[in-house]
Design a protein around this motif. Structure first.
Motif, PDB file in Angstrom:
ATOM      1  N   ILE A  69       0.847  -1.191   0.000  1.00 26.95           N
ATOM      2  CA  ILE A  69       0.000   0.000   0.000  1.00 26.95           C
ATOM      3  C   ILE A  69       0.890   1.251   0.000  1.00 26.95           C
ATOM      4  O   ILE A  69       0.654   2.204  -0.751  1.00 26.95           O
ATOM      5  N   TYR A  73       1.267   4.218  -2.832  1.00 26.95           N
ATOM      6  CA  TYR A  73       1.021   5.621  -2.490  1.00 26.95           C
ATOM      7  C   TYR A  73       2.261   6.492  -2.723  1.00 26.95           C
ATOM      8  O   TYR A  73       2.221   7.448  -3.481  1.00 26.95           O
ATOM      9  N   SER A 152      -3.049  -7.199  -2.326  1.00 29.34           N
ATOM     10  CA  SER A 152      -2.518  -5.869  -2.013  1.00 29.34           C
ATOM     11  C   SER A 152      -2.684  -4.913  -3.192  1.00 29.34           C
ATOM     12  O   SER A 152      -2.948  -3.723  -2.995  1.00 29.34           O
ATOM     13  N   ALA A 155      -6.369  -3.809  -3.232  1.00 31.32           N
ATOM     14  CA  ALA A 155      -6.619  -2.825  -2.183  1.00 31.32           C
ATOM     15  C   ALA A 155      -6.039  -1.466  -2.555  1.00 31.32           C
ATOM     16  O   ALA A 155      -6.733  -0.436  -2.440  1.00 31.32           O
ATOM     17  N   ALA A 156      -4.798  -1.439  -3.023  1.00 26.52           N
ATOM     18  CA  ALA A 156      -4.165  -0.173  -3.406  1.00 26.52           C
ATOM     19  C   ALA A 156      -4.878   0.466  -4.580  1.00 26.52           C
ATOM     20  O   ALA A 156      -5.104   1.689  -4.608  1.00 26.52           O
ATOM     21  N   LEU A 159      -8.128   1.948  -3.445  1.00 24.64           N
ATOM     22  CA  LEU A 159      -7.892   3.121  -2.589  1.00 24.64           C
ATOM     23  C   LEU A 159      -7.402   4.341  -3.377  1.00 24.64           C
ATOM     24  O   LEU A 159      -7.817   5.465  -3.094  1.00 24.64           O
TER      25      LEU A 159
END
Length: 161
Positions: A69, A73, A152, A155-156, A159
């Motif tokens: 994550i 980012y 992962s 999810a990333a 997001l």
């Protein structure tokens, strides 16, 4: 869109960050005796696993998840890069695979098996003397990598992208 140079720079940079972080995590686990909660004297997973061992394993998996994550980012989003889901998955897969190779060949085989430093007080059990033992774990590690990279990345991507 992401260029080839951006792709490989991200994979290389975050592989390096991951290798340093993983090494520090192993040192911390060794100092705090967390390994003893998870592994027995033979170097195998404890059966049954005590609650403390499950907590250590959950923390390890959460750290992997948060690492990817953070990579998405700090390595992509704040630089204005927006990869497709599958490009993000491939980058995460390659980073994780690099870490698997680092763990298997540098930490496990080179340090634990071949160097086998006396100050670590390693027992002469299969995990600490057999190269084959560590090569066999690569299959499970690769399968785990595929799944962990997918989760992962999903999810990333949900997001941030």
């Amino acid at each position: 869109m992401i260029t080839s140079l951006e792709f490989w720079t991200h994979v290389g940079n975050w592989s390096l960050v991951g290798a340093v972080g993983f090494t520090l995590l192993l040192i911390l686990a060794s100092i705090t005796k967390a390994f003893q909660l998870v592994r027995d004297e033979e170097g195998l997973f404890r059966k049954p696993m005590p609650l403390g061992g499950w907590i250590v394993m959950a923390g390890f998996f959460l750290t992997i998840f948060l690492f990817f994550i953070a990579a998405a980012y700090f390595g992509l989003l704040i630089k204005g890069m927006s990869p497709s889901f599958w490009v993000l998955w491939l980058m995460n897969f390659l980073i994780f695979f690099t870490l698997l190779l680092f763990d298997t060949f540098i930490i496990d085989i080179l340090i634990l098996v071949l160097w086998h430093p006396a100050f670590l007080k390693l027992p002469d059990k299969e995990m600490f003397v057999s190269i084959t033992f560590h090569l066999k774990t690569m299959l499970f590690g690769t399968i785990f990598n595929i799944v962990a990279s997918f989760i992962s990345s999903l999810a990333a991507w949900l997001l941030f992208f």
